[in-house]
Scaffold this motif. Structure first.
Motif, PDB file in Angstrom:
ATOM      1  N   SER A  18       0.886  -4.174   6.230  1.00 14.26           N
ATOM      2  CA  SER A  18      -0.221  -3.373   5.729  1.00 14.26           C
ATOM      3  C   SER A  18       0.324  -2.021   5.322  1.00 14.26           C
ATOM      4  O   SER A  18       1.341  -1.565   5.853  1.00 14.26           O
ATOM      5  CB  SER A  18      -1.305  -3.218   6.800  1.00 14.26           C
ATOM      6  OG  SER A  18      -0.799  -2.519   7.920  1.00 14.26           O
ATOM      7  N   SER A  19      -0.354  -1.413   4.377  1.00 12.28           N
ATOM      8  CA  SER A  19       0.092  -0.092   3.935  1.00 12.28           C
ATOM      9  C   SER A  19      -1.111   0.727   3.485  1.00 12.28           C
ATOM     10  O   SER A  19      -2.109   0.189   3.020  1.00 12.28           O
ATOM     11  CB  SER A  19       1.100  -0.209   2.789  1.00 12.28           C
ATOM     12  OG  SER A  19       0.476  -0.736   1.640  1.00 12.28           O
ATOM     13  N   ILE A  20      -0.954   2.026   3.667  1.00 11.63           N
ATOM     14  CA  ILE A  20      -1.948   2.980   3.192  1.00 11.63           C
ATOM     15  C   ILE A  20      -1.195   4.025   2.381  1.00 11.63           C
ATOM     16  O   ILE A  20      -0.242   4.623   2.869  1.00 11.63           O
ATOM     17  CB  ILE A  20      -2.692   3.661   4.355  1.00 11.63           C
ATOM     18  CG1 ILE A  20      -3.431   2.625   5.183  1.00 11.63           C
ATOM     19  CG2 ILE A  20      -3.652   4.712   3.820  1.00 11.63           C
ATOM     20  CD1 ILE A  20      -4.065   3.187   6.428  1.00 11.63           C
ATOM     21  N   SER A  21      -1.623   4.211   1.149  1.00 10.22           N
ATOM     22  CA  SER A  21      -1.018   5.217   0.279  1.00 10.22           C
ATOM     23  C   SER A  21      -2.068   6.273  -0.051  1.00 10.22           C
ATOM     24  O   SER A  21      -3.211   5.932  -0.373  1.00 10.22           O
ATOM     25  CB  SER A  21      -0.519   4.586  -1.017  1.00 10.22           C
ATOM     26  OG  SER A  21       0.402   3.560  -0.736  1.00 10.22           O
ATOM     27  N   THR A  22      -1.661   7.523   0.029  1.00 11.88           N
ATOM     28  CA  THR A  22      -2.573   8.608  -0.326  1.00 11.88           C
ATOM     29  C   THR A  22      -1.869   9.564  -1.262  1.00 11.88           C
ATOM     30  O   THR A  22      -0.648   9.713  -1.216  1.00 11.88           O
ATOM     31  CB  THR A  22      -3.036   9.408   0.918  1.00 11.88           C
ATOM     32  OG1 THR A  22      -1.898   9.992   1.543  1.00 11.88           O
ATOM     33  CG2 THR A  22      -3.765   8.527   1.893  1.00 11.88           C
ATOM     34  N   VAL A  23      -2.654  10.177  -2.106  1.00  8.35           N
ATOM     35  CA  VAL A  23      -2.136  11.219  -2.980  1.00  8.35           C
ATOM     36  C   VAL A  23      -3.198  12.303  -3.083  1.00  8.35           C
ATOM     37  O   VAL A  23      -4.364  12.022  -3.337  1.00  8.35           O
ATOM     38  CB  VAL A  23      -1.729  10.672  -4.372  1.00  8.35           C
ATOM     39  CG1 VAL A  23      -2.894  10.058  -5.105  1.00  8.35           C
ATOM     40  CG2 VAL A  23      -1.080  11.754  -5.213  1.00  8.35           C
ATOM     41  N   ARG A  24      -2.794  13.528  -2.800  1.00  8.52           N
ATOM     42  CA  ARG A  24      -3.711  14.666  -2.926  1.00  8.52           C
ATOM     43  C   ARG A  24      -3.919  14.957  -4.401  1.00  8.52           C
ATOM     44  O   ARG A  24      -2.996  14.832  -5.205  1.00  8.52           O
ATOM     45  CB  ARG A  24      -3.140  15.907  -2.239  1.00  8.52           C
ATOM     46  CG  ARG A  24      -3.030  15.773  -0.747  1.00  8.52           C
ATOM     47  CD  ARG A  24      -4.307  16.150  -0.113  1.00  8.52           C
ATOM     48  NE  ARG A  24      -4.188  16.140   1.352  1.00  8.52           N
ATOM     49  CZ  ARG A  24      -5.134  16.474   2.146  1.00  8.52           C
ATOM     50  NH1 ARG A  24      -6.292  16.863   1.682  1.00  8.52           N
ATOM     51  NH2 ARG A  24      -4.974  16.423   3.438  1.00  8.52           N
ATOM     52  N   ILE A  42      -7.053   7.267  -2.162  1.00  8.00           N
ATOM     53  CA  ILE A  42      -6.507   6.460  -1.066  1.00  8.00           C
ATOM     54  C   ILE A  42      -6.491   4.996  -1.485  1.00  8.00           C
ATOM     55  O   ILE A  42      -7.448   4.502  -2.070  1.00  8.00           O
ATOM     56  CB  ILE A  42      -7.356   6.615   0.210  1.00  8.00           C
ATOM     57  CG1 ILE A  42      -7.466   8.085   0.605  1.00  8.00           C
ATOM     58  CG2 ILE A  42      -6.777   5.781   1.353  1.00  8.00           C
ATOM     59  CD1 ILE A  42      -8.487   8.348   1.694  1.00  8.00           C
ATOM     60  N   HIS A  43      -5.400   4.304  -1.162  1.00 10.22           N
ATOM     61  CA  HIS A  43      -5.277   2.872  -1.430  1.00 10.22           C
ATOM     62  C   HIS A  43      -4.781   2.196  -0.155  1.00 10.22           C
ATOM     63  O   HIS A  43      -3.745   2.584   0.392  1.00 10.22           O
ATOM     64  CB  HIS A  43      -4.301   2.605  -2.579  1.00 10.22           C
ATOM     65  CG  HIS A  43      -4.112   1.151  -2.856  1.00 10.22           C
ATOM     66  ND1 HIS A  43      -5.037   0.417  -3.556  1.00 10.22           N
ATOM     67  CD2 HIS A  43      -3.136   0.290  -2.515  1.00 10.22           C
ATOM     68  CE1 HIS A  43      -4.612  -0.846  -3.647  1.00 10.22           C
ATOM     69  NE2 HIS A  43      -3.456  -0.933  -3.016  1.00 10.22           N
ATOM     70  N   ALA A  44      -5.517   1.205   0.337  1.00 16.67           N
ATOM     71  CA  ALA A  44      -5.141   0.458   1.536  1.00 16.67           C
ATOM     72  C   ALA A  44      -4.967  -1.005   1.175  1.00 16.67           C
ATOM     73  O   ALA A  44      -5.748  -1.559   0.400  1.00 16.67           O
ATOM     74  CB  ALA A  44      -6.216   0.613   2.605  1.00 16.67           C
ATOM     75  N   GLN A  45      -3.930  -1.636   1.738  1.00 16.94           N
ATOM     76  CA  GLN A  45      -3.648  -3.032   1.420  1.00 16.94           C
ATOM     77  C   GLN A  45      -3.099  -3.756   2.646  1.00 16.94           C
ATOM     78  O   GLN A  45      -2.318  -3.193   3.407  1.00 16.94           O
ATOM     79  CB  GLN A  45      -2.644  -3.132   0.285  1.00 16.94           C
ATOM     80  CG  GLN A  45      -2.359  -4.553  -0.128  1.00 16.94           C
ATOM     81  CD  GLN A  45      -1.534  -4.623  -1.394  1.00 16.94           C
ATOM     82  OE1 GLN A  45      -1.189  -3.618  -1.976  1.00 16.94           O
ATOM     83  NE2 GLN A  45      -1.224  -5.827  -1.810  1.00 16.94           N
TER      84      GLN A  45
END
Length: 137
Positions: A18-24, A42-45
């Motif tokens: 699983s991964s969570i990517s965030t970008v301000r 935010i992107h969660a997979q």
């Protein structure tokens, strides 16, 4: 013995992730609505492997991805809400069942984390002045 170990390592490496990517983001670069200030995307997979219809644990469902990953990350960043949520999940019925023989299943969710800006007192005062009757001399 070595091929068996390599297969085991390959299965464990691709089993479930699983991964969570965030970008301000800058508030003036993305419009999300009135009184909403965007702070991050935010992107969660989650992905889980299957071997002979046996899932290797990965918790692939939208409830987990949206509530426990996407919304929890937004709250941790200080957001009040998440808007423009998009979700995707690999189906598990119909012809997609054959994918469980040897394959994978994934779910993802993404959205824009926002903070709600309070109403300004100048706007509230102008609205109140516009609606109150004026005294006539």
């Amino acid at each position: 013995m070595l091929p068996r170990r390599l297969v085991l390592v390959a299965v464990l490496a691709t089993a479930a992730c699983s991964s969570i990517s965030t970008v301000r983001i800058q508030p003036d670069t993305v419009y999300v609505g009135p009184r909403l200030r965007p702070i991050a995307v935010i992107h969660a997979q989650v992905t889980s492997a299957y071997l002979l219809w046996i899932p290797i644990p990965g918790n692939v469902d939208l409830d987990h991805v949206v509530n426990r990953m996407l919304l929890a990350t937004a709250k941790a960043l200080g957001a009040d809400k998440v808007v423009d949520i998009q979700v995707d999940i690999t189906p598990d019925t119909g012809i997609w069942t054959l994918r469980k023989l040897i394959g994978y299943r994934s779910a993802s969710a993404s959205g824009v984390a926002v903070m709600i800006e309070p109403e300004t007192s100048a706007a509230g005062g102008a609205a109140a002045a516009a609606t109150s009757p004026k005294a006539q001399p």
